[in-house]
Design a protein around this motif. Structure first.
Motif, PDB file in Angstrom:
ATOM      1  N   THR A   1     -11.976   8.674   3.047  1.00  0.00           N
ATOM      2  CA  THR A   1     -10.898   8.322   2.107  1.00  0.00           C
ATOM      3  C   THR A   1      -9.923   7.337   2.733  1.00  0.00           C
ATOM      4  OG1 THR A   1     -11.111  10.469   1.031  1.00  0.00           O
ATOM      5  CG2 THR A   1      -9.051   9.292   0.669  1.00  0.00           C
ATOM      6  N   GLY A   2      -9.736   7.436   4.042  1.00  0.00           N
ATOM      7  CA  GLY A   2      -8.907   6.457   4.743  1.00  0.00           C
ATOM      8  C   GLY A   2      -9.457   5.051   4.563  1.00  0.00           C
TER       9      GLY A   2
ATOM     10  N   CYS B   1      -8.720   3.824   1.119  1.00  0.00           N
ATOM     11  CA  CYS B   1      -7.345   3.308   1.066  1.00  0.00           C
ATOM     12  C   CYS B   1      -7.285   1.928   1.726  1.00  0.00           C
ATOM     13  CB  CYS B   1      -6.388   4.257   1.780  1.00  0.00           C
ATOM     14  SG  CYS B   1      -6.144   5.815   0.909  1.00  0.00           S
TER      15      CYS B   1
ATOM     16  N   GLU C   1      -5.565  -0.985  -0.302  1.00  0.00           N
ATOM     17  CA  GLU C   1      -4.200  -1.225   0.188  1.00  0.00           C
ATOM     18  C   GLU C   1      -4.055  -2.539   0.960  1.00  0.00           C
ATOM     19  OE1 GLU C   1      -2.955   2.263   2.319  1.00  0.00           O
ATOM     20  OE2 GLU C   1      -3.105   3.547   0.545  1.00  0.00           O
TER      21      GLU C   1
ATOM     22  N   ARG D   1     -11.565   8.871  -7.409  1.00  0.00           N
ATOM     23  CA  ARG D   1     -10.626   8.691  -6.287  1.00  0.00           C
ATOM     24  C   ARG D   1     -10.159   7.245  -6.167  1.00  0.00           C
ATOM     25  NH1 ARG D   1     -11.688  12.084  -1.032  1.00  0.00           N
ATOM     26  NH2 ARG D   1     -11.083  13.645  -2.572  1.00  0.00           N
TER      27      ARG D   1
ATOM     28  N   ILE E   1      -6.187   5.922  -5.976  1.00  0.00           N
ATOM     29  CA  ILE E   1      -5.654   5.061  -4.901  1.00  0.00           C
ATOM     30  C   ILE E   1      -5.072   3.781  -5.501  1.00  0.00           C
ATOM     31  CG2 ILE E   1      -6.209   3.773  -2.791  1.00  0.00           C
ATOM     32  CD1 ILE E   1      -8.500   5.832  -2.331  1.00  0.00           C
TER      33      ILE E   1
ATOM     34  N   SER F   1      -1.807   4.458  -6.971  1.00  0.00           N
ATOM     35  CA  SER F   1      -0.773   4.752  -5.970  1.00  0.00           C
ATOM     36  C   SER F   1      -0.148   3.471  -5.423  1.00  0.00           C
ATOM     37  CB  SER F   1      -1.355   5.587  -4.818  1.00  0.00           C
ATOM     38  OG  SER F   1      -2.048   4.771  -3.892  1.00  0.00           O
TER      39      SER F   1
ATOM     40  N   PHE G   1      -4.143   0.448   8.412  1.00  0.00           N
ATOM     41  CA  PHE G   1      -5.487  -0.039   8.089  1.00  0.00           C
ATOM     42  C   PHE G   1      -5.521  -1.567   7.933  1.00  0.00           C
ATOM     43  CE2 PHE G   1      -5.399   4.305   6.054  1.00  0.00           C
ATOM     44  CZ  PHE G   1      -6.361   4.906   6.849  1.00  0.00           C
TER      45      PHE G   1
ATOM     46  N   THR H   1      -6.156  13.142  10.177  1.00  0.00           N
ATOM     47  CA  THR H   1      -7.227  12.553  10.969  1.00  0.00           C
ATOM     48  C   THR H   1      -6.857  11.091  11.134  1.00  0.00           C
ATOM     49  OG1 THR H   1      -8.873  14.143  10.228  1.00  0.00           O
ATOM     50  CG2 THR H   1      -9.699  12.022  11.031  1.00  0.00           C
TER      51      THR H   1
ATOM     52  N   LYS I   1       8.545   5.455  -4.594  1.00  0.00           N
ATOM     53  CA  LYS I   1       7.797   4.927  -5.743  1.00  0.00           C
ATOM     54  C   LYS I   1       6.295   4.828  -5.466  1.00  0.00           C
ATOM     55  CE  LYS I   1       8.088   1.240  -9.170  1.00  0.00           C
ATOM     56  NZ  LYS I   1       8.454  -0.152  -9.396  1.00  0.00           N
ATOM     57  N   PHE I   2       5.941   4.325  -4.294  1.00  0.00           N
ATOM     58  CA  PHE I   2       4.520   4.183  -3.966  1.00  0.00           C
ATOM     59  C   PHE I   2       4.201   4.878  -2.638  1.00  0.00           C
ATOM     60  CE2 PHE I   2       5.319   0.120  -6.394  1.00  0.00           C
ATOM     61  CZ  PHE I   2       4.668   0.536  -7.549  1.00  0.00           C
ATOM     62  N   PRO I   3       4.243   6.218  -2.619  1.00  0.00           N
ATOM     63  CA  PRO I   3       3.956   6.915  -1.358  1.00  0.00           C
ATOM     64  C   PRO I   3       2.506   6.686  -0.920  1.00  0.00           C
ATOM     65  CG  PRO I   3       4.034   8.474  -3.185  1.00  0.00           C
ATOM     66  CD  PRO I   3       4.482   7.161  -3.735  1.00  0.00           C
ATOM     67  N   SER I   4       2.280   6.765   0.370  1.00  0.00           N
ATOM     68  CA  SER I   4       0.933   6.636   0.930  1.00  0.00           C
ATOM     69  C   SER I   4      -0.018   7.613   0.244  1.00  0.00           C
ATOM     70  CB  SER I   4       0.988   6.955   2.421  1.00  0.00           C
ATOM     71  OG  SER I   4      -0.318   7.111   2.940  1.00  0.00           O
ATOM     72  N   PHE I   5      -1.245   7.188  -0.003  1.00  0.00           N
ATOM     73  CA  PHE I   5      -2.238   8.085  -0.604  1.00  0.00           C
ATOM     74  C   PHE I   5      -2.865   8.962   0.482  1.00  0.00           C
ATOM     75  CE2 PHE I   5      -6.422   9.316  -2.094  1.00  0.00           C
ATOM     76  CZ  PHE I   5      -6.172   9.721  -3.395  1.00  0.00           C
ATOM     77  N   TYR I   6      -3.340   8.325   1.548  1.00  0.00           N
ATOM     78  CA  TYR I   6      -4.056   9.068   2.594  1.00  0.00           C
ATOM     79  C   TYR I   6      -3.140  10.059   3.308  1.00  0.00           C
ATOM     80  CZ  TYR I   6      -7.133   9.865   6.620  1.00  0.00           C
ATOM     81  OH  TYR I   6      -7.930  10.436   7.588  1.00  0.00           O
TER      82      TYR I   6
ATOM     83  N   PHE J   1      -8.566  15.732   2.574  1.00  0.00           N
ATOM     84  CA  PHE J   1      -9.787  14.948   2.793  1.00  0.00           C
ATOM     85  C   PHE J   1     -10.529  15.519   4.005  1.00  0.00           C
ATOM     86  CE2 PHE J   1      -6.165  12.132   1.586  1.00  0.00           C
ATOM     87  CZ  PHE J   1      -6.431  12.159   0.225  1.00  0.00           C
TER      88      PHE J   1
END
Lengths: 381, 381
Positions: free
Chosen positions: A64-65, A68, A72, A92, A96, A99, A222, B60, B216-221, B238
């Motif tokens: 999932t990272g 993102c 992102e 998912r 994302i 988000s 990332f 992780t 407003k746009f918090p991190s997803f991961y 995850f």
């Protein structure tokens, strides 16, 4: 029995002993020449697996990272993103994208179905301003697999970027990043790569990098540009999971030795043989058509009057085999057997035999042994 | 000698054998009851180490991932963030804040110095609208350590949120999240936690969670709300790095057995004894005052006419000990010896003895043996 558990889920998968042993060594210094030499080979072999001439970035993160990491680095608030969903993991992508403030259009296929090319084409014609299309290759939650080659060529003609989740498909299925015009592809370590969870991978085309340059608030952790800069010096921007990378170094060498085409063939053979055996004992498959089946995971419907929890419990308690339940709406409606990664014919014979033994214990009436017989016949073809 | 390398850098650190062995087991199913039981204990023991009643989330990711997790759950474009920097890792907060569109004010101390409380107070009075203040406890690049307790109490009185990088300080130094009014604290696995890199940790106060709700746009991961929801069910949102978590499970039990106060004392004793030994053989310390010294890493200036690369090379080639170079402007100006994590008196005697042996080979004139003598005297006090 203690220490006997065998995973046949869509990741984590069993691991080769040599890759396991790498995990138990004292961590290496991540900025040492010795570790850079390992990373250099890892980066090179990842390109081989992804079938790309572009860099493949390595993240210390779950799959999932990497998902993102894909969106992102591209999305600005208000961008139009088309999400093609054939299950949980397709959905998912949508979460994302939202988000980051994207305007999302979703096409959702029925569980077990795949995306029809004509529907994609129609949607792209209706919305000329779609910037990005997200897809899933092998949908882990259902066991269906999209025809990525056809879908990505449609996306390319339209001009949008294609982003493909190859998390459970890399190694298990043919996956040609460059030849199939995939702009961004991601995968994870605990899948076809045969190691433990904790690493994920991403490759991006030149066209994707151009869009990245216009991303106003790209991800810091990332960030593609930072990863590219570090990769060119055989290093990573931040302290990576060195033990996992040493383990990956070993498994990638095994992958090169077996050859990616042979690995693809092995997964296909195992899956199709499993599907025949399942049909032979009278159970139904969620994905009916072999053409639409993922080669990493197979979703099976339980016989009438026998529950998924009972099948899973018997397999676990009496045979130490873990298979997966369904997810979300499919919970207790299907069980899923993984044939992903370090799985051999022997493992599958064991799994089908143990499934037969469990079903007979649970009172299902069928010709015991017919599944294993069919499996062996298919494997020996 | 092959396989003899011993790391005395500020992470990764050497690992206890029992934690190493956990790494080499086949990955567990991450959604199994067995794994949830392990996670439950890990979450509980992390709260003990952080000295907090709040949840501690587990990512992780590298330590930098947890730093992103701190700011990317709080900042909206245009928010004013004060970054107190005493080295490279302090500067990283600034970069992350800017990557989310924050308006950053930076206060930078000279290398080896710490942040003076009166300067923080002055800056907060000048800028009443500062929303967040970032700090470093133990600055890995210099070996200086801020007085977090005093600084965070000033920040609390002003009304801003305090965010503390405890990556190399947790375990090594006293760190009382709740008592010291730290709103957000982060750390990483390959440090005082004595395991391999790949996991990082974050805890957030109620006040921080309130600010998070307006992001407003918090991190997803790294999303706090999602991690909180999963943690309450003894799981993670995850697929986590299960092998690293099993390894952490073991090392956290060791930490509870030794006791966090005893571990803090051990690090302090080792560091102060090392500093005395270094002075005894006539070398200079970058952080002159013991009061300002980190207890995880010590920065040492080489004697005149002997270079840092020569010292590091001799220690590595002849004694299989890796010490760190300086970073950025401090490269080749200092070398850094870690006393972090699974390091004992025996290890430090070996390191100081080997440093003396290296210096004499490189032509430095001093009373050989005086460093080890001083070290032993201090350790035996």
């Amino acid at each position: 029995m203690k220490d006997k558990t065998f995973l046949m889920i869509p990741g984590p998968t069993p691991m080769p002993e040599s890759a396991l042993m790498e995990m138990a060594k004292h961590p290496m210094a991540h900025r040492s020449k010795e570790f850079s030499n390992i990373l250099k080979e890892v980066f090179e072999n990842l390109k081989y697996v992804f079938q790309t001439k572009n860099d493949v970035f390595l993240f210390t993160a779950s799959g999932t990272g990497a998902m993102c990491a894909a969106l992102e680095n591209l999305i600005n608030e208000g961008d139009k993103v088309l999400c093609l969903s054939i299950g949980n993991f397709g959905a998912r992508w949508e979460k994302i994208a939202k988000s980051r403030g994207a305007e999302v259009i979703e096409i959702e296929a029925k569980a077990g179905d795949i995306i029809k090319p004509e529907i994609l084409e129609e949607e792209l014609n209706k919305n000329k301003d779609i910037k990005i299309v997200t897809l899933t290759h092998s949908e882990t939650s259902t066991g269906a697999a999209n025809d990525i080659k056809t879908l990505c060529s449609i996306i390319k003609n339209h001009g949008a970027l294609s982003i493909v989740d190859g998390i459970t498909s890399l190694c298990a299925m043919e996956f040609k990043t460059d030849e199939w015009n995939i702009d961004v592809a991601v995968s994870g370590s605990q899948k076809g790569f045969m190691i433990a969870p904790g690493l994920s991978f991403l490759t991006a085309s030149e066209k994707a990098f151009k869009m990245h340059e216009n991303c106003k608030f790209p991800s810091f952790y990332f960030n593609w540009s930072e990863h590219k800069k570090s990769l060119s010096k055989d290093t990573t921007p931040f302290t990576p999971a060195v033990n996992l990378i040493c383990s990956l170094h070993t498994s990638l060498k095994m992958i090169r030795e077996e050859g990616i085409e042979n690995i693809n063939k092995r997964h296909k053979k195992l899956t199709l043989a499993l599907r025949s055996a399942i049909r032979e004992i009278g159970l139904k498959l969620l994905v009916e058509d072999d053409k639409n089946a993922s080669h990493s995971i197979t979703s099976i419907l339980p016989p009438e009057n026998i529950t998924v929890p009972d099948i899973r419990k018997t397999l676990k308690d009496d045979y130490d085999i873990i298979v997966a339940n369904g997810q979300g709406n499919l919970e207790n409606k299907i069980f899923r057997i993984g044939t992903l990664g370090f799985v051999s014919e022997r493992d599958l014979i064991m799994a089908v035999g143990s499934l037969e033994a469990s079903l007979i214990k649970l009172g299902y009436k069928f010709n015991v042994g017919s599944g294993v017989k069919k499996l062996i016949e298919e494997l020996n073809k």
